[in-house]
Write a protein that holds these residues in place. Structure first.
Motif, PDB file in Angstrom:
ATOM      1  N   VAL A  30       0.798  -1.226   0.000  1.00  0.00           N
ATOM      2  CA  VAL A  30       0.000   0.000   0.000  1.00  0.00           C
ATOM      3  C   VAL A  30       0.835   1.283   0.000  1.00  0.00           C
ATOM      4  CG1 VAL A  30      -2.014  -1.053   1.076  1.00  0.00           C
ATOM      5  CG2 VAL A  30      -0.285   0.026   2.507  1.00  0.00           C
ATOM      6  N   ALA A  31       2.101   1.206   0.368  1.00  0.00           N
ATOM      7  CA  ALA A  31       2.935   2.406   0.451  1.00  0.00           C
ATOM      8  C   ALA A  31       3.200   2.973  -0.932  1.00  0.00           C
ATOM      9  CB  ALA A  31       4.256   2.078   1.148  1.00  0.00           C
ATOM     10  N   VAL A  32       3.264   4.301  -1.012  1.00  0.00           N
ATOM     11  CA  VAL A  32       3.534   4.970  -2.282  1.00  0.00           C
ATOM     12  C   VAL A  32       4.910   5.643  -2.290  1.00  0.00           C
ATOM     13  CG1 VAL A  32       1.106   5.293  -2.869  1.00  0.00           C
ATOM     14  CG2 VAL A  32       2.297   7.039  -1.533  1.00  0.00           C
ATOM     15  N   SER A  33       5.638   5.519  -1.195  1.00  0.00           N
ATOM     16  CA  SER A  33       6.986   6.075  -1.126  1.00  0.00           C
ATOM     17  C   SER A  33       7.743   5.395   0.012  1.00  0.00           C
ATOM     18  CB  SER A  33       6.943   7.581  -0.871  1.00  0.00           C
ATOM     19  OG  SER A  33       6.454   7.855   0.428  1.00  0.00           O
ATOM     20  N   ARG A  34       9.037   5.606   0.024  1.00  0.00           N
ATOM     21  CA  ARG A  34       9.869   5.063   1.104  1.00  0.00           C
ATOM     22  C   ARG A  34       9.399   5.630   2.450  1.00  0.00           C
ATOM     23  NH1 ARG A  34      16.289   6.489   1.778  1.00  0.00           N
ATOM     24  NH2 ARG A  34      16.309   6.100   3.992  1.00  0.00           N
ATOM     25  N   GLU A  35       9.130   6.936   2.476  1.00  0.00           N
ATOM     26  CA  GLU A  35       8.687   7.594   3.708  1.00  0.00           C
ATOM     27  C   GLU A  35       7.343   7.035   4.165  1.00  0.00           C
ATOM     28  OE1 GLU A  35       9.723   9.241   0.914  1.00  0.00           O
ATOM     29  OE2 GLU A  35      11.729   9.680   1.698  1.00  0.00           O
ATOM     30  N   ASP A  36       6.444   6.803   3.229  1.00  0.00           N
ATOM     31  CA  ASP A  36       5.129   6.230   3.545  1.00  0.00           C
ATOM     32  C   ASP A  36       5.292   4.830   4.133  1.00  0.00           C
ATOM     33  OD1 ASP A  36       2.326   6.147   3.621  1.00  0.00           O
ATOM     34  OD2 ASP A  36       2.157   5.423   1.563  1.00  0.00           O
ATOM     35  N   PHE A  37       6.150   4.030   3.519  1.00  0.00           N
ATOM     36  CA  PHE A  37       6.444   2.670   3.976  1.00  0.00           C
ATOM     37  C   PHE A  37       6.964   2.692   5.413  1.00  0.00           C
ATOM     38  CE2 PHE A  37       9.751  -0.741   4.178  1.00  0.00           C
ATOM     39  CZ  PHE A  37       8.943  -1.849   4.003  1.00  0.00           C
ATOM     40  N   ILE A  38       7.939   3.545   5.665  1.00  0.00           N
ATOM     41  CA  ILE A  38       8.521   3.650   7.013  1.00  0.00           C
ATOM     42  C   ILE A  38       7.474   4.130   8.003  1.00  0.00           C
ATOM     43  CG2 ILE A  38      10.219   4.905   8.408  1.00  0.00           C
ATOM     44  CD1 ILE A  38      12.089   4.765   5.925  1.00  0.00           C
ATOM     45  N   SER A  39       6.661   5.093   7.606  1.00  0.00           N
ATOM     46  CA  SER A  39       5.613   5.622   8.484  1.00  0.00           C
ATOM     47  C   SER A  39       4.586   4.544   8.857  1.00  0.00           C
ATOM     48  CB  SER A  39       4.918   6.794   7.792  1.00  0.00           C
ATOM     49  OG  SER A  39       3.833   7.239   8.539  1.00  0.00           O
ATOM     50  N   ILE A  40       4.186   3.743   7.878  1.00  0.00           N
ATOM     51  CA  ILE A  40       3.226   2.661   8.140  1.00  0.00           C
ATOM     52  C   ILE A  40       3.801   1.685   9.167  1.00  0.00           C
ATOM     53  CG2 ILE A  40       2.101   0.631   7.127  1.00  0.00           C
ATOM     54  CD1 ILE A  40       1.839   2.324   4.519  1.00  0.00           C
ATOM     55  N   LEU A  41       5.062   1.310   8.972  1.00  0.00           N
ATOM     56  CA  LEU A  41       5.688   0.361   9.902  1.00  0.00           C
ATOM     57  C   LEU A  41       5.937   1.000  11.268  1.00  0.00           C
ATOM     58  CD1 LEU A  41       8.016  -1.462   7.404  1.00  0.00           C
ATOM     59  CD2 LEU A  41       6.060  -2.422   8.598  1.00  0.00           C
ATOM     60  N   ASN A  42       6.307   2.275  11.303  1.00  0.00           N
ATOM     61  CA  ASN A  42       6.476   2.973  12.586  1.00  0.00           C
ATOM     62  C   ASN A  42       5.164   2.982  13.366  1.00  0.00           C
ATOM     63  OD1 ASN A  42       9.198   3.583  12.218  1.00  0.00           O
ATOM     64  ND2 ASN A  42       8.798   5.616  11.412  1.00  0.00           N
ATOM     65  N   SER A  43       4.053   3.176  12.650  1.00  0.00           N
ATOM     66  CA  SER A  43       2.756   3.219  13.323  1.00  0.00           C
ATOM     67  C   SER A  43       2.371   1.863  13.908  1.00  0.00           C
ATOM     68  CB  SER A  43       1.671   3.712  12.365  1.00  0.00           C
ATOM     69  OG  SER A  43       1.391   2.743  11.384  1.00  0.00           O
ATOM     70  N   GLN A  44       3.034   0.795  13.433  1.00  0.00           N
ATOM     71  CA  GLN A  44       2.792  -0.547  13.967  1.00  0.00           C
ATOM     72  C   GLN A  44       3.837  -0.925  15.017  1.00  0.00           C
ATOM     73  OE1 GLN A  44       2.214  -3.463  10.852  1.00  0.00           O
ATOM     74  NE2 GLN A  44       1.131  -1.986   9.595  1.00  0.00           N
TER      75      GLN A  44
END
Length: 162
Positions: A30-44
Motif C-alpha cells: 500500500v505504500a507509495v513512497s519510502r517515507e510512507d512505507f517507514i511511516s506505516i511500519l512505525n505506526s505498527q
C-alpha cells in the motif's frame, strides 16, 4: 537446559521474523513512497533503519532485529524492488483516483475489490497503526460487546427490532 533455551529462542525469532514479514509485506503493498512505507511500519511499532547499509532493518522494542534479506522471495524485498513497488503503487493510486485505471484482466472502469480497498486505505489513512477497516471493526465490536453486557446485567436480551 541450555539446548532447550536455544530451541525456544529459535522458535521465538522465527515467530518475530514471520510477524515482521507480514507487516512489511502489507506495508509494501500500500505504500507509495519510502517515507510512507517507514511511516506505516512505525505506526505498527517497528523501528525501520533504511540507510546506506545494504539491508533494511526492522525492529520492535524488546525484539531482535530482522533484515529484509530474511524475507522470501528475496528479490521482492530488496531496496530497489521496494522502491519500484512504491512507484507502481503511486501510479496505481493516481489512476484509481482519476478513474483511468485499467486492470490487465478487466475492462476499463471495472475495479477489483483489492483496488477499492487500496484506495480506501489511502483515503482514510492516519489511524493509530491500523488500516481504516480494522479501526472501525474494533470500535463497532467494542460498542456491541458493551451493549450486550448492559443488556445481560438488566437480565434482558437485545431488542434487535430497534
Amino acid at each position: 537446559q541450555s539446548e532447550r533455551q536455544t530451541e525456544n529462542s529459535k522458535e521465538d525469532f522465527s515467530h518475530i521474523r514471520r510477524e515482521t514479514f507480514y507487516a512489511v509485506r502489507d506495508a509494501k503493498n500500500v505504500a507509495v513512497s519510502r517515507e510512507d512505507f517507514i511511516s506505516i511500519l512505525n505506526s505498527q511499532g517497528y523501528n525501520v533503519r533504511w540507510d546506506e547499509h545494504k539491508y533494511i532493518t526492522f525492529q520492535k522494542p524488546e525484539h531482535r532485529a530482522v533484515r529484509n534479506r530474511n524475507f522470501y522471495p528475496k528479490e521482492k524485498y530488496t531496496k530497489e524492488a521496494l522502491l519500484e513497488k512504491f512507484e507502481k503503487n503511486r501510479q496505481r493510486l493516481e489512476n484509481i483516483k482519476s478513474g483511468k485505471y485499467q486492470n490487465q484482466e478487466m475492462g476499463e472502469g471495472e475495479r477489483t475489490r483489492g483496488d477499492l480497498l487500496y484506495l480506501l486505505t489511502h483515503l482514510f489513512s492516519g489511524n493509530q497503526g491500523d488500516y481504516p477497516h480494522q479501526e472501525q471493526i474494533r470500535n463497532r465490536s467494542a460498542e456491541a460487546i458493551e451493549d450486550w453486557q448492559k443488556e445481560q446485567e438488566k437480565g434482558e436480551g437485545m431488542d434487535w427490532e430497534q
